[in-house]
Scaffold this motif. Sequence first.
Motif, PDB file in Angstrom:
ATOM      1  N   GLU A  61      36.158  41.172  59.025  1.00 24.45           N
ATOM      2  CA  GLU A  61      36.318  42.242  58.036  1.00 24.45           C
ATOM      3  C   GLU A  61      36.297  41.694  56.609  1.00 24.45           C
ATOM      4  O   GLU A  61      35.816  42.373  55.695  1.00 24.45           O
ATOM      5  N   GLN A  70      45.366  40.637  55.253  1.00 20.41           N
ATOM      6  CA  GLN A  70      45.492  40.874  56.701  1.00 20.41           C
ATOM      7  C   GLN A  70      45.206  39.597  57.487  1.00 20.41           C
ATOM      8  O   GLN A  70      45.887  39.308  58.479  1.00 20.41           O
ATOM      9  N   GLU A  80      39.714  39.989  62.073  1.00 24.67           N
ATOM     10  CA  GLU A  80      40.117  40.186  60.674  1.00 24.67           C
ATOM     11  C   GLU A  80      39.238  39.369  59.723  1.00 24.67           C
ATOM     12  O   GLU A  80      38.872  39.850  58.639  1.00 24.67           O
ATOM     13  N   GLU A 109      41.852  42.847  52.942  1.00 23.99           N
ATOM     14  CA  GLU A 109      41.375  42.168  54.154  1.00 23.99           C
ATOM     15  C   GLU A 109      41.847  40.714  54.191  1.00 23.99           C
ATOM     16  O   GLU A 109      42.203  40.193  55.252  1.00 23.99           O
TER      17      GLU A 109
END
Length: 93
Positions: A49, A75, A46, A72
Amino acid sequence: MGNGVIVTSVMAHVNNDVLEERCKQDAKWGKQRHDLGGWLMILMEEVGEVSEAMMKERGWGKPTDANDLYKELIQVAAVASAIAEQVLEQSEA
Ligand SMILES: [Mg+2]
């Protein structure tokens, strides 16, 4: 909260979005339990990302569907929250 620090509306907004993402994760995957190495792999995926989304804003990097930096970041925080939940539960067991 403590020390006279005020929870601002933007803090509450972000943390509410993290909570919403946590619920989405549980709806998608069920209650996840991993060893810390497994969790670290998920968290770093993550974080990668987040980096991709930041790079995209600069026109760097390869094509990616990680194009929403805010999403992102939420997350990442949601995965960190899931790890913290497990750590807390195990410390109380
Ligand atoms: Mg992500």
